[in-house]
Design a protein around this motif. Sequence first.
Motif, PDB file in Angstrom:
ATOM      1  N   MET A   1       0.848  -1.186   0.000  1.00 15.92           N
ATOM      2  CA  MET A   1       0.000   0.000   0.000  1.00 15.92           C
ATOM      3  C   MET A   1       0.886   1.239   0.000  1.00 15.92           C
ATOM      4  N   ALA A   2       0.516   2.221  -0.786  1.00 15.97           N
ATOM      5  CA  ALA A   2       1.282   3.464  -0.871  1.00 15.97           C
ATOM      6  C   ALA A   2       1.141   4.256   0.427  1.00 15.97           C
ATOM      7  N   ALA A   3       2.205   4.960   0.773  1.00 12.43           N
ATOM      8  CA  ALA A   3       2.198   5.737   2.004  1.00 12.43           C
ATOM      9  C   ALA A   3       1.532   7.091   1.829  1.00 12.43           C
ATOM     10  N   HIS A   4       1.464   7.565   0.586  1.00 15.96           N
ATOM     11  CA  HIS A   4       0.874   8.873   0.313  1.00 15.96           C
ATOM     12  C   HIS A   4      -0.247   8.720  -0.702  1.00 15.96           C
ATOM     13  N   HIS A   5      -1.274   9.531  -0.534  1.00 16.09           N
ATOM     14  CA  HIS A   5      -2.379   9.538  -1.495  1.00 16.09           C
ATOM     15  C   HIS A   5      -2.730  10.985  -1.798  1.00 16.09           C
ATOM     16  N   ARG A   6      -3.124  11.224  -3.046  1.00 16.32           N
ATOM     17  CA  ARG A   6      -3.560  12.556  -3.443  1.00 16.32           C
ATOM     18  C   ARG A   6      -4.898  12.416  -4.145  1.00 16.32           C
ATOM     19  N   TYR A   7      -5.829  13.262  -3.769  1.00 20.35           N
ATOM     20  CA  TYR A   7      -7.157  13.297  -4.371  1.00 20.35           C
ATOM     21  C   TYR A   7      -7.360  14.712  -4.907  1.00 20.35           C
ATOM     22  N   HIS A   8      -8.037  14.807  -6.045  1.00 16.25           N
ATOM     23  CA  HIS A   8      -8.215  16.129  -6.637  1.00 16.25           C
ATOM     24  C   HIS A   8      -9.560  16.219  -7.343  1.00 16.25           C
ATOM     25  N   VAL A   9     -10.197  17.378  -7.208  1.00 17.85           N
ATOM     26  CA  VAL A   9     -11.437  17.660  -7.926  1.00 17.85           C
ATOM     27  C   VAL A   9     -11.513  19.174  -8.147  1.00 17.85           C
ATOM     28  N   ASP A  10     -12.099  19.566  -9.264  1.00 18.04           N
ATOM     29  CA  ASP A  10     -12.371  20.976  -9.523  1.00 18.04           C
ATOM     30  C   ASP A  10     -13.833  21.216  -9.210  1.00 18.04           C
ATOM     31  N   GLN A  11     -14.105  22.179  -8.336  1.00 16.81           N
ATOM     32  CA  GLN A  11     -15.466  22.447  -7.876  1.00 16.81           C
ATOM     33  C   GLN A  11     -15.723  23.945  -7.934  1.00 16.81           C
ATOM     34  N   ASP A  12     -16.748  24.337  -8.644  1.00 17.41           N
ATOM     35  CA  ASP A  12     -17.162  25.748  -8.740  1.00 17.41           C
ATOM     36  C   ASP A  12     -16.005  26.665  -9.139  1.00 17.41           C
ATOM     37  N   GLY A  13     -15.186  26.215 -10.069  1.00 16.42           N
ATOM     38  CA  GLY A  13     -14.084  27.024 -10.553  1.00 16.42           C
ATOM     39  C   GLY A  13     -12.865  27.051  -9.646  1.00 16.42           C
ATOM     40  N   HIS A  14     -12.842  26.207  -8.633  1.00 18.11           N
ATOM     41  CA  HIS A  14     -11.711  26.155  -7.703  1.00 18.11           C
ATOM     42  C   HIS A  14     -11.133  24.754  -7.678  1.00 18.11           C
ATOM     43  N   SER A  15      -9.852  24.678  -7.410  1.00 11.72           N
ATOM     44  CA  SER A  15      -9.140  23.413  -7.333  1.00 11.72           C
ATOM     45  C   SER A  15      -9.093  22.961  -5.878  1.00 11.72           C
ATOM     46  N   ILE A  16      -9.578  21.737  -5.600  1.00 15.87           N
ATOM     47  CA  ILE A  16      -9.537  21.187  -4.245  1.00 15.87           C
ATOM     48  C   ILE A  16      -8.677  19.929  -4.294  1.00 15.87           C
ATOM     49  N   THR A  17      -7.626  19.910  -3.480  1.00 16.06           N
ATOM     50  CA  THR A  17      -6.711  18.780  -3.423  1.00 16.06           C
ATOM     51  C   THR A  17      -6.571  18.324  -1.981  1.00 16.06           C
ATOM     52  N   VAL A  18      -6.599  17.014  -1.790  1.00 22.07           N
ATOM     53  CA  VAL A  18      -6.382  16.426  -0.469  1.00 22.07           C
ATOM     54  C   VAL A  18      -5.105  15.604  -0.545  1.00 22.07           C
ATOM     55  N   LEU A  19      -4.178  15.855   0.365  1.00 31.56           N
ATOM     56  CA  LEU A  19      -2.951  15.084   0.480  1.00 31.56           C
ATOM     57  C   LEU A  19      -3.027  14.289   1.777  1.00 31.56           C
ATOM     58  N   SER A  20      -2.908  12.973   1.662  1.00 26.11           N
ATOM     59  CA  SER A  20      -3.006  12.102   2.822  1.00 26.11           C
ATOM     60  C   SER A  20      -1.724  11.305   2.967  1.00 26.11           C
ATOM     61  N   ASP A  21      -1.114  11.391   4.133  1.00 25.68           N
ATOM     62  CA  ASP A  21       0.103  10.645   4.436  1.00 25.68           C
ATOM     63  C   ASP A  21      -0.269   9.570   5.451  1.00 25.68           C
ATOM     64  N   VAL A  22      -0.291   8.321   5.004  1.00 18.31           N
ATOM     65  CA  VAL A  22      -0.734   7.216   5.851  1.00 18.31           C
ATOM     66  C   VAL A  22       0.224   6.976   7.005  1.00 18.31           C
ATOM     67  N   ARG A  23       1.524   7.033   6.727  1.00 20.78           N
ATOM     68  CA  ARG A  23       2.509   6.742   7.781  1.00 20.78           C
ATOM     69  C   ARG A  23       2.505   7.796   8.880  1.00 20.78           C
ATOM     70  N   ARG A  24       2.422   9.058   8.500  1.00 16.77           N
ATOM     71  CA  ARG A  24       2.407  10.130   9.502  1.00 16.77           C
ATOM     72  C   ARG A  24       1.020  10.374  10.067  1.00 16.77           C
ATOM     73  N   ARG A  25       0.007   9.703   9.458  1.00 16.66           N
ATOM     74  CA  ARG A  25      -1.389   9.857   9.865  1.00 16.66           C
ATOM     75  C   ARG A  25      -1.789  11.338   9.837  1.00 16.66           C
ATOM     76  N   ARG A  26      -1.594  11.948   8.686  1.00 17.52           N
ATOM     77  CA  ARG A  26      -1.879  13.366   8.507  1.00 17.52           C
ATOM     78  C   ARG A  26      -2.612  13.572   7.190  1.00 17.52           C
ATOM     79  N   ALA A  27      -3.555  14.497   7.162  1.00 14.80           N
ATOM     80  CA  ALA A  27      -4.278  14.845   5.936  1.00 14.80           C
ATOM     81  C   ALA A  27      -4.355  16.367   5.837  1.00 14.80           C
ATOM     82  N   ASP A  28      -4.147  16.879   4.630  1.00 10.13           N
ATOM     83  CA  ASP A  28      -4.194  18.319   4.376  1.00 10.13           C
ATOM     84  C   ASP A  28      -5.129  18.583   3.208  1.00 10.13           C
ATOM     85  N   VAL A  29      -5.814  19.729   3.255  1.00 14.86           N
ATOM     86  CA  VAL A  29      -6.669  20.162   2.158  1.00 14.86           C
ATOM     87  C   VAL A  29      -6.107  21.455   1.606  1.00 14.86           C
ATOM     88  N   LEU A  30      -5.971  21.480   0.271  1.00 12.27           N
ATOM     89  CA  LEU A  30      -5.505  22.675  -0.415  1.00 12.27           C
ATOM     90  C   LEU A  30      -6.610  23.172  -1.334  1.00 12.27           C
TER      91      LEU A  30
END
Length: 136
Positions: A1-30
């Motif tokens: 299983m990968a240690a990092h995951h990135r999710y991305h979607v464009d919503q209402d003209g804006h870019s939303i990205t989620v970065l998830s680090d499984v090992r550090r147990r941290r998630a960020d939204v950009l």
Amino acid sequence: MAAHHRYHVDQDGHSITVLSDVRRRRADVLVDGKTVASVRVPRRGAAFLRGELPGDPPDPPKPFLIRVSHAYDSGDVPPCALETDGMRYLMPSVPLTREEEWPAEPTPPARTPGELARRWRNRVHRTGRGGSGPRV
């Protein structure tokens, strides 16, 4: 299983990205490349991140909620969903690096010598040499 995951979607003209680090147990939204929320992912249950999409005047900012769950199986990608305006959108997983992209499907073997020769000619014509294509 990968240690990092990135999710991305464009919503209402804006870019939303989620970065998830499984090992550090941290998630960020950009949003539009700027970090708007960060949370420590619990060992059990889902992580919830709240943020806002900027609104054009006179529209107010639009709040959203992102839910990052745990993977169902050890080899799966954890599901990530965006909730806004009473709707829920599953956010697609996007590879972080070239190595994480889905592998190209292999070309089936040539059935005839003519097909093999045609593929070779096309490859030579496309790349200018007899190799397998441009080296990366």
